[in-house]
Design a protein around this motif. Structure first.
Motif, PDB file in Angstrom:
ATOM      1  N   LEU A   3       0.812  -1.216   0.000  1.00 12.08           N
ATOM      2  CA  LEU A   3       0.000   0.000   0.000  1.00 12.08           C
ATOM      3  C   LEU A   3       0.845   1.265   0.000  1.00 12.08           C
ATOM      4  CD1 LEU A   3      -2.773  -1.092   2.520  1.00 12.08           C
ATOM      5  CD2 LEU A   3      -3.005  -0.828   0.047  1.00 12.08           C
ATOM      6  N   ASP A   4       2.136   1.138   0.280  1.00 15.96           N
ATOM      7  CA  ASP A   4       3.007   2.317   0.286  1.00 15.96           C
ATOM      8  C   ASP A   4       3.557   2.650  -1.095  1.00 15.96           C
ATOM      9  OD1 ASP A   4       2.574   2.606   2.952  1.00 15.96           O
ATOM     10  OD2 ASP A   4       4.508   1.816   3.600  1.00 15.96           O
ATOM     11  N   GLU A   5       3.265   1.822  -2.089  1.00 18.94           N
ATOM     12  CA  GLU A   5       3.716   2.110  -3.451  1.00 18.94           C
ATOM     13  C   GLU A   5       2.766   3.126  -4.080  1.00 18.94           C
ATOM     14  OE1 GLU A   5       3.990  -1.526  -5.588  1.00 18.94           O
ATOM     15  OE2 GLU A   5       5.503  -2.394  -4.250  1.00 18.94           O
ATOM     16  N   LEU A   6       3.196   4.369  -4.157  1.00 17.82           N
ATOM     17  CA  LEU A   6       2.316   5.453  -4.595  1.00 17.82           C
ATOM     18  C   LEU A   6       1.858   5.298  -6.035  1.00 17.82           C
ATOM     19  CD1 LEU A   6       3.973   8.555  -2.882  1.00 17.82           C
ATOM     20  CD2 LEU A   6       2.126   7.087  -2.067  1.00 17.82           C
ATOM     21  N   SER A   7       2.598   4.530  -6.836  1.00 16.57           N
ATOM     22  CA  SER A   7       2.181   4.318  -8.227  1.00 16.57           C
ATOM     23  C   SER A   7       0.855   3.562  -8.308  1.00 16.57           C
ATOM     24  CB  SER A   7       3.259   3.545  -8.990  1.00 16.57           C
ATOM     25  OG  SER A   7       3.508   2.284  -8.379  1.00 16.57           O
ATOM     26  N   LEU A   8       0.517   2.814  -7.251  1.00 18.46           N
ATOM     27  CA  LEU A   8      -0.758   2.087  -7.226  1.00 18.46           C
ATOM     28  C   LEU A   8      -1.943   3.022  -7.416  1.00 18.46           C
ATOM     29  CD1 LEU A   8      -0.353  -0.335  -4.177  1.00 18.46           C
ATOM     30  CD2 LEU A   8      -0.592  -1.002  -6.565  1.00 18.46           C
ATOM     31  N   ALA A 187      -7.467  13.856  11.171  1.00 17.39           N
ATOM     32  CA  ALA A 187      -7.541  12.392  11.118  1.00 17.39           C
ATOM     33  C   ALA A 187      -7.287  11.899   9.698  1.00 17.39           C
ATOM     34  CB  ALA A 187      -8.911  11.924  11.614  1.00 17.39           C
ATOM     35  N   GLN A 188      -7.858  12.606   8.725  1.00 16.90           N
ATOM     36  CA  GLN A 188      -7.667  12.238   7.324  1.00 16.90           C
ATOM     37  C   GLN A 188      -6.193  12.313   6.935  1.00 16.90           C
ATOM     38  OE1 GLN A 188      -8.988  15.078   4.252  1.00 16.90           O
ATOM     39  NE2 GLN A 188     -10.149  13.399   3.340  1.00 16.90           N
ATOM     40  N   ALA A 189      -5.518  13.363   7.369  1.00 21.52           N
ATOM     41  CA  ALA A 189      -4.102  13.526   7.036  1.00 21.52           C
ATOM     42  C   ALA A 189      -3.262  12.369   7.574  1.00 21.52           C
ATOM     43  CB  ALA A 189      -3.589  14.855   7.589  1.00 21.52           C
ATOM     44  N   SER A 190      -3.691  11.787   8.691  1.00 19.45           N
ATOM     45  CA  SER A 190      -2.917  10.703   9.308  1.00 19.45           C
ATOM     46  C   SER A 190      -3.040   9.382   8.557  1.00 19.45           C
ATOM     47  CB  SER A 190      -3.360  10.506  10.763  1.00 19.45           C
ATOM     48  OG  SER A 190      -4.636   9.877  10.833  1.00 19.45           O
ATOM     49  N   VAL A 191      -4.022   9.276   7.643  1.00 17.28           N
ATOM     50  CA  VAL A 191      -4.224   8.016   6.916  1.00 17.28           C
ATOM     51  C   VAL A 191      -4.138   8.205   5.401  1.00 17.28           C
ATOM     52  CG1 VAL A 191      -5.575   6.919   8.736  1.00 17.28           C
ATOM     53  CG2 VAL A 191      -6.754   8.310   7.026  1.00 17.28           C
ATOM     54  N   GLU A 192      -3.600   9.340   4.958  1.00 13.50           N
ATOM     55  CA  GLU A 192      -3.472   9.589   3.522  1.00 13.50           C
ATOM     56  C   GLU A 192      -2.491   8.602   2.881  1.00 13.50           C
ATOM     57  OE1 GLU A 192      -4.250  10.798   0.829  1.00 13.50           O
ATOM     58  OE2 GLU A 192      -5.714  12.376   1.194  1.00 13.50           O
ATOM     59  N   VAL A 193      -2.533   8.531   1.556  1.00 16.14           N
ATOM     60  CA  VAL A 193      -1.759   7.514   0.838  1.00 16.14           C
ATOM     61  C   VAL A 193      -0.257   7.667   1.037  1.00 16.14           C
ATOM     62  CG1 VAL A 193      -3.562   7.157  -0.883  1.00 16.14           C
ATOM     63  CG2 VAL A 193      -1.805   8.884  -1.296  1.00 16.14           C
ATOM     64  N   HIS A 194       0.220   8.898   1.253  1.00 16.25           N
ATOM     65  CA  HIS A 194       1.662   9.107   1.406  1.00 16.25           C
ATOM     66  C   HIS A 194       2.159   8.748   2.800  1.00 16.25           C
ATOM     67  CE1 HIS A 194      -0.148  12.899   2.841  1.00 16.25           C
ATOM     68  NE2 HIS A 194       0.847  12.887   3.699  1.00 16.25           N
ATOM     69  N   VAL A 195       1.244   8.494   3.744  1.00 18.50           N
ATOM     70  CA  VAL A 195       1.645   8.101   5.102  1.00 18.50           C
ATOM     71  C   VAL A 195       1.905   6.597   5.098  1.00 18.50           C
ATOM     72  CG1 VAL A 195       0.989   8.012   7.531  1.00 18.50           C
ATOM     73  CG2 VAL A 195       0.267   9.949   6.109  1.00 18.50           C
ATOM     74  N   GLY A 196       3.099   6.211   5.508  1.00 16.78           N
ATOM     75  CA  GLY A 196       3.517   4.818   5.429  1.00 16.78           C
ATOM     76  C   GLY A 196       2.728   3.880   6.326  1.00 16.78           C
ATOM     77  N   LEU A 197       2.788   2.610   5.991  1.00 19.75           N
ATOM     78  CA  LEU A 197       2.050   1.575   6.716  1.00 19.75           C
ATOM     79  C   LEU A 197       2.360   1.585   8.211  1.00 19.75           C
ATOM     80  CD1 LEU A 197       0.221  -1.014   6.415  1.00 19.75           C
ATOM     81  CD2 LEU A 197       2.348  -2.307   6.225  1.00 19.75           C
ATOM     82  N   GLU A 198       3.603   1.822   8.577  1.00 15.58           N
ATOM     83  CA  GLU A 198       3.992   1.772   9.986  1.00 15.58           C
ATOM     84  C   GLU A 198       3.258   2.805  10.830  1.00 15.58           C
ATOM     85  OE1 GLU A 198       8.156   2.035  10.547  1.00 15.58           O
ATOM     86  OE2 GLU A 198       8.614   0.137   9.535  1.00 15.58           O
TER      87      GLU A 198
END
Length: 365
Positions: A3-8, A187-198
């Motif tokens: 999920l951390d691959e932004l190209s997805l 809250a949204q910013a904390s789960v955006e696509v650029h935020v890593g899985l960890e």
């Protein structure tokens, strides 16, 4: 699939869904603004508020009921069927919600409520409902068109809050809502696509549950969010999910747990930081039992601190992102809902019902 691959997220269907997902917090305020011009004149004393709607539109009443539980003196009833029960016709203010405006179940119930002489207003982007309401002089909040119905929930919820606040049925200030929206944005910013899985709880939970049936456990103000999450996993991720609430599940659901189901089930706990002591103790014990005795995967999503509106807005945004990530993990298109479309289009009785409504009120189908 990572999920951390932004190209997805460059796939057209994912870009489309993500664009709508990112508008959710502001959607609450846009819905409120859409309702500012509505002047609702009550035709009778109001003893209850009845929401008519199904699917994404139907969840609006559930969410509003939890948000305003401590801010009103009247019951809110959510009715999701073709009928309008006679016992609801005494003093009900009816809120008719259909994003498309072409929902047969909701239009059927609306006509019955209209025939009963009840005060009502509608929330829609147009369709047959919009045309009928304008013909009959029923106040209509027209919200932004072009959204997926399930992603228009913030707009519809904001509109409902605005109108019901305006007639004094619920007590909520604009400042409170704006504060809740700002918290939801954080809250949204904390789960955006650029935020890593960890560091991203939505990605973490999606990674644990995407190949299982999700059992969602919640309590109090998060009960409606649990049901919303169940529906989002169904529609976005095309996976089965079940939503259950405390304390009811302590009297039935837990007897179904066993090590044999661990392979196909995952539990998602929606938690508040200020839970009742008995609820906190029960949920803590449930989490421990599920993990240690039955080997079931358990994930937790904690609401933001604050009042009910803050908890619900923030948790709903996180859960919606989680359902999006689950769709990616499953390799499915979160936009399309082909089975729902096929089923609804195949019910001939619904088509006839819509034609009858259009004919009765002399509007275009």
């Amino acid at each position: 699939m990572k999920l951390d691959e932004l190209s997805l997220y460059e796939k057209p269907e994912l870009r489309e869904f993500l664009a709508q997902l990112r508008t959710e917090p502001d959607g609450f305020l846009e819905g409120m603004e859409s309702a500012e011009a509505i002047s609702l004149k009550l035709r009778h004393d109001v003893s209850s508020v009845v929401f008519l709607g199904v699917g994404g539109s139907g969840i609006v009443g559930d969410l509003l009921s939890d948000i305003t539980a401590k801010r009103r003196n009247l019951p809110i009833i959510c009715h999701k069927d073709y009928s309008f029960p006679p016992y609801l016709t005494k003093g009900a203010l009816v809120v008719v919600v259909s994003y498309s405006g072409n929902t047969a179940e909701t239009l059927s119930a609306m006509v019955k409520a209209y025939d009963a002489g009840l005060s009502m207003f509608a929330i829609t982007s147009g369709g047959l409902m919009g045309r009928v309401c304008k013909k009959l002089g029923i106040p209509v909040v027209e919200i932004k068109a072009g959204l997926l119905p399930r992603m228009a929930v913030p707009h519809m919820l904001g509109a409902a809050i605005s109108v019901l606040t305006g007639v004094g049925i619920i007590k909520m200030s604009t400042d409170e809502l704006r504060n809740a929206v700002e918290r939801a944005k954080r809250a949204q910013a904390s789960v955006e696509v650029h935020v890593g899985l960890e560091s991203n709880v939505a990605k973490q939970v999606a990674s644990r549950i995407y190949d299982k049936t999700a059992f969602i456990y919640s309590h109090g103000p998060l009960s409606s969010v649990g049901y919303r999450l169940k529906c989002q996993l169904n529609e976005n991720a095309k996976m089965l999910a079940v939503s259950q609430c405390l304390p009811e599940i302590l009297h039935n659901d837990i007897e179904g747990w066993s090590p044999e189901v661990a392979r196909c089930l995952a539990a998602v706990m929606l938690r508040c930081k200020d839970e009742y002591p008995a609820v906190k103790e029960a949920l803590d014990r449930m989490e421990a039992d599920l993990r240690e005795r039955f080997g079931i995967t358990v994930s937790r999503i904690e609401s933001d601190e604050g009042d009910e509106v803050t908890k619900i807005f923030s948790t709903m945004v996180i859960c919606d992102y989680m359902s999006f990530y689950a769709a990616i993990m499953r390799g499915v298109d979160p936009v399309r809902v082909d089975r729902i479309k096929s089923m609804r289009e195949g019910i001939v009785s619904n088509t006839k019902l819509l034609e009858q409504v259009a004919s009765r009120f002399g509007v275009k189908h």
